[in-house]
Write a protein that holds these residues in place. Sequence first.
Motif: not given
Length: 401
Positions: A163-185
């Motif tokens: 993800a980093l090498m191909h140039g995405a803007n990578v954000i790590s959240i202090r929470g699990n995947f389910d929370k990350a999906l809610e946020m990005v949605h």
Amino acid sequence: MYRLVCVHCGENYAPDEIIYNCRRCGHLLAVQYDLDNIAVSRKEWDKRPLSVWRYREILPVTIDPVTLFEGGTPLYHLKTIGKELGLSQLYAKHEGMNPSGSFKDRGMTVGVSMALQLKKTHVACASTGNTSASLAVYAAKAGIPAVVLLPAGKVALGKVAQALMHGANVISIRGNFDKALEMVHDLCLSHGLYLLNSVNPYRLEGQKTIGFEAIDQLGGVPDRIVLPVGNAGNISAVHKGLNELIELGFIDRLPMMTGIQAAGSAPVVDAIQNNLPEVVPEKNPETVATAIRIGAPVNAEKALTAIRKTGGTAISVTDAEILRMQRDLARKEGVGVEPASAASVAGVRRLVEEGIIDRNERIVCVVTGHLLKDPETVIKQCEPPTEIDADLASLCSALHL
Ligand code: AN7
């Protein structure tokens, strides 16, 4: 030649609407083709190389696709493990052989192409790792920016590296995947980025081609297709695609759709085993197979239907069973996969032991991601290399010669 249809209430939407949930009932949408009026022929398909785009008549993309040659993955006959289990027809479809090393590329070649077709300029996803790696790759190829949200500290090294090498803007959240999906949605709805998680109906269209390829490679419909289940998008997509082949008259029966989850992260299994009408989310999912560390699978409704309608099943396997099968695949078959992927074959072992799988079945396990995705979990299981002085005597001694 297609429209979007709510999987729950049947409400219709135009194909160029940017919408992920039904406005009437909130459920997910699926792409519905006018199959009576689409000119497809199996003969024509057979002339094309095995790939996602062999099946382009029943994919939504009408522009030149953003492609890196995805699909066309090998179907291996697992002779040694099959023999141990008494299964003479056990196969693994190695999706780790896709451009970014996972099955997600099938979805992303279609999904990112659709982003361009719909004139979207930014793409985003939440991910346990592989989706982010794949989106970063295809966004790079398309020349558009990507934002990816990861659960901090819970993503395998190879995936973050991609993800980093191909140039995405990578954000790590202090929470699990389910929370990350809610946020990005929420982010995509409020700021107009194009969401490429499996709530996106177009992305799953690409993934359905796993089932098409397996049938083309086997020369017939397998009795069972076994997949690791996280967000349950893949098992739903494969089932949807096979229903289309039935409707087209290309096949006459469906395989038993079988989902495997990790024991600490198994809400779909709970729903199947306890005959629940819907999935109860697992609040704190935990497993060594971080790819499927997902507690609230958004495609669960479709997955339950796929499993129930085809007489399939869902079971969980422990982390120890997953890692043992990862080693067996690597050492006995030469098939290197990440832990989540080994779950499908570990599930077969368990189902054979429990007498649920008939030994005459022809079975395709989808192994979803490459071994190199998660080198840390691999290294932890292996003895370190033997370091010696650089002379022949030391070498012979190290080899006990
Ligand atoms: C190797 O990357 O959800 O049931 O965010 O990476 O369709 O979710 C990954 C899922 C299986 C489960 N095997 O598929 C993500 C993500 C591997 C995976 C799954 C994933 P779904």
